[in-house]
Design a protein around this motif. Structure first.
Motif, short mmCIF file in Angstrom:
data_model
loop_
_atom_site.label_atom_id
_atom_site.label_comp_id
_atom_site.label_asym_id
_atom_site.label_seq_id
_atom_site.Cartn_x
_atom_site.Cartn_y
_atom_site.Cartn_z
N PRO A 37 0.84 -1.21 0.28
CA PRO A 37 -0.15 -0.15 -0.27
C PRO A 37 0.61 1.34 -0.22
N ASP A 38 0.52 2.13 -1.21
CA ASP A 38 1.16 3.90 -0.73
C ASP A 38 0.27 4.56 -1.09
N PRO A 39 -0.60 5.05 0.09
CA PRO A 39 -1.69 5.96 -0.12
C PRO A 39 -0.93 7.18 -0.13
N LYS A 40 -1.55 7.99 -0.39
CA LYS A 40 -1.03 9.84 -0.48
C LYS A 40 -1.88 10.17 0.57
N SER A 41 -0.85 11.09 1.27
CA SER A 41 -0.23 11.37 2.41
C SER A 41 -1.86 12.25 2.72
N GLY A 42 -1.92 13.08 2.00
CA GLY A 42 -3.54 13.47 2.22
C GLY A 42 -3.15 15.05 2.99
N LEU A 43 -2.17 15.36 3.05
CA LEU A 43 -0.99 16.79 3.57
C LEU A 43 -0.76 17.39 2.86
N SER A 44 -1.19 18.68 3.15
CA SER A 44 -0.97 19.82 1.84
C SER A 44 0.75 19.76 2.30
N PHE A 45 1.37 20.88 1.22
CA PHE A 45 3.27 21.29 1.10
C PHE A 45 3.30 21.50 3.06
N ARG A 46 2.06 22.53 3.72
CA ARG A 46 2.21 23.66 4.95
C ARG A 46 3.25 22.61 5.58
N GLN A 47 1.39 21.36 4.96
CA GLN A 47 1.29 20.75 6.71
C GLN A 47 2.83 20.06 6.75
N SER A 48 3.16 18.99 5.43
CA SER A 48 3.92 18.16 5.21
C SER A 48 5.57 18.49 6.09
N LEU A 49 5.56 20.59 5.53
CA LEU A 49 5.96 21.07 6.10
C LEU A 49 6.56 21.31 7.53
N ARG A 50 5.41 20.98 8.04
CA ARG A 50 5.78 21.08 9.21
C ARG A 50 5.54 20.59 10.25
N GLU A 51 4.94 19.25 10.27
CA GLU A 51 5.69 18.03 10.83
C GLU A 51 6.90 17.93 10.92
N MET A 52 7.44 18.04 9.62
CA MET A 52 9.07 17.84 9.67
C MET A 52 9.59 19.05 10.28
N ALA A 53 9.54 20.06 10.49
CA ALA A 53 9.81 21.02 11.87
C ALA A 53 9.55 21.24 13.00
N ASN A 54 8.38 20.12 13.26
CA ASN A 54 8.10 19.62 15.19
C ASN A 54 9.74 19.55 15.29
N LEU A 55 9.91 20.77 16.67
CA LEU A 55 11.28 21.10 16.76
C LEU A 55 11.91 19.56 17.58
N PRO A 56 10.95 18.43 18.21
CA PRO A 56 11.75 17.89 18.39
C PRO A 56 12.92 17.00 17.69
N ILE A 57 12.26 16.70 16.00
CA ILE A 57 12.48 16.06 15.24
C ILE A 57 13.67 16.93 14.16
N LEU A 58 13.60 18.31 14.27
CA LEU A 58 14.12 19.16 13.88
C LEU A 58 15.68 19.34 14.26
N ALA A 59 15.68 19.44 16.31
CA ALA A 59 16.92 19.10 17.21
C ALA A 59 18.14 17.53 16.57
N ARG A 60 17.17 16.59 16.69
CA ARG A 60 17.88 15.21 15.86
C ARG A 60 18.61 15.49 15.07
N VAL A 61 17.62 15.89 13.78
CA VAL A 61 17.99 15.89 12.65
C VAL A 61 19.81 16.83 12.65
N VAL A 62 19.42 17.82 13.05
CA VAL A 62 21.05 18.50 13.89
C VAL A 62 21.90 17.73 14.16
N ALA A 63 21.47 17.21 14.97
CA ALA A 63 22.29 15.99 16.05
C ALA A 63 23.14 15.47 14.93
N LEU A 64 22.62 14.76 14.30
CA LEU A 64 23.15 14.18 13.31
C LEU A 64 23.69 14.92 11.88
N GLY A 65 23.19 15.49 11.32
CA GLY A 65 23.90 16.61 10.49
C GLY A 65 25.60 17.23 10.98
N THR A 66 25.61 16.90 12.25
CA THR A 66 27.46 17.13 13.00
C THR A 66 27.94 16.02 12.19
#
Length: 401
Positions: free
Chosen positions: A202-231
């Motif tokens: 199954p590969d359903p469409k997300s149903g999220l708008s572009f802004r909603q998707s970006l907001r989901e990815m920009a969640n602070l706990p997620i973003l902090a981990r991305v930055v940590a792994l970025g180093t």
């Protein structure tokens, strides 16, 4: 180990991902270790100018990867996106071949080839979806095995380039090869990538708008981990930049040594990556990442100091053990953060790369301006270990709350 390889090869989608990752790995092995030397030694860019190229390429690469990852989740049109991005491999190499001057080099490496980088994330999104049809216990091992296959070509390709350059070939000889590899990737993607809407999973469409998707990815706990792994990713990128320049600047060393060192690293990384499933589940993932980052930092920080000596070759062992961890486990960690969004999960890998490229470009520019390649390598090593420690602390705090 052999069971996992058989499992990958018996599944059509995983087999395609495996073949494309081998080809894309050969492309990266052919180009990656030599881009900095091409920029500075062949096309005459300064260290500062090349840092600018790296920064522009990073921003464009991550923007394309995030946008296309969200689009793939929204429309479930992963095949079309994979075809378009892989075609950029042909355009970038063909442009440099046609012009062979600093202008086309900058256009290709800052504006065109970065668009092709998102094919890596798309391949792992496909792999994650295909792995969903297999038992849960096998999924992390499948992704680690596929990542090992990306590293496998370095074992073969780089020793060949070492011989070629030792015979006096120009560094620009890489471009006809990268053009051919790009054409093969596009052809196989066109012929065998599963048709959108006709997959076994199954590969359903997300149903999220572009802004909603970006907001989901920009969640602070997620973003902090991305930055940590970025180093940590920044330390990997800094290795690719510094290693070639250090060997070029060291008397008695050159492009052949660059190829041999990178080839030894990759050759040792592959068996360690394939052996990782024996450790997964026994050592907590963030602890494993921290250990890997510390080993990788040891190798990176000591390259400029030991390059004039035979002892530099010993650094490939801690570098390969650390690399086997930091090149596989952060990817699985990030995809698990958005497990129900394969495209967005793959985009987190691009955000990690942006953070890493930004760190590596800044460290390279500041380090070389203040004290040369030695300071750049040492600062990158310290930053990678600090980021891994930050990730460990974030997960510890989350577990207590």
């Amino acid at each position: 180990m052999l069971r996992l390889i058989r499992l990958v090869l018996s599944d059509p989608a995983l087999r395609l991902a495996a073949v494309l990752l081998v080809l894309f790995g050969a492309h990266a092995a052919t180009m990656g270790p030599y881009v900095s030397a091409l920029a500075i030694k062949v096309f005459g860019l300064s260290d500062r100018a090349y840092s600018g190229v790296l920064l522009v390429a990073s921003v464009l690469s991550v923007s394309a990867s995030v946008g296309l990852g969200i689009l793939a989740d929204q429309r479930a049109n992963r095949r079309a996106i994979a075809l378009g991005t892989s075609a950029m491999l042909i355009v970038g190499s063909g442009l440099v071949l046609a012009g062979e001057n600093w202008i086309v080099f900058v256009i290709a490496n800052a504006l065109i080839l970065p668009l092709s980088a998102s094919i890596f994330g798309q391949l792992f999104a496909l792999s994650r979806l295909a792995a969903s049809t297999h038992p849960d216990a096998d999924r992390p091992a499948i992704l680690s095995t596929l990542r090992a296959l990306f590293a496998l070509p370095w074992v073969v390709v780089l020793p060949i380039w070492s011989v070629v350059f030792d015979q006096g070939a120009a560094l620009t000889a890489i471009y006809p090869v990268t053009l051919s590899l790009g054409a093969a990737i596009v052809a196989l993607t066109f012929l065998f990538w599963p048709r959108d809407g006709a997959t076994r999973w199954p590969d359903p469409k997300s149903g999220l708008s572009f802004r909603q998707s970006l907001r989901e990815m920009a969640n602070l706990p997620i973003l902090a981990r991305v930055v940590a792994l970025g180093t940590i990713n920044g330390a990997v990128m800094l290795y690719l930049v510094v290693m070639g320049l250090v060997f070029e600047a060291t008397p008695g060393r050159g492009a052949a040594d660059t190829a041999l060192y990178a080839g030894l690293m990759a050759g040792l990384e592959v068996p360690f990556m394939l052996a990782l499933p024996l450790v997964l589940g026994r050592v907590e993932r963030t602890t494993l990442i921290w250990i890997g980052a510390a080993l990788y930092a040891t190798h990176l920080g000591l390259i400029p100091l030991l390059a004039p000596t035979p002892f530099v070759w010993l650094l490939t062992l801690p570098g390969a053990i650390g690399g086997a961890v930091v090149l596989t486990q952060p990817m699985a960690y990030l995809q698990d953060l958005l497990s129900n969004r394969p495209g967005a999960g793959a985009s987190l890998m691009a955000l990690q790369k942006l953070a890493g490229d930004g760190f590596s470009a800044a460290v390279f520019a500041i380090g070389t301006a203040l004290a040369g390649y030695e300071l750049a390598a040492a600062a990158g090593a310290i930053l990678g270990v600090a980021g891994a420690g930050m990730l460990w602390a974030l997960d510890r705090r989350a577990a207590r709350s």
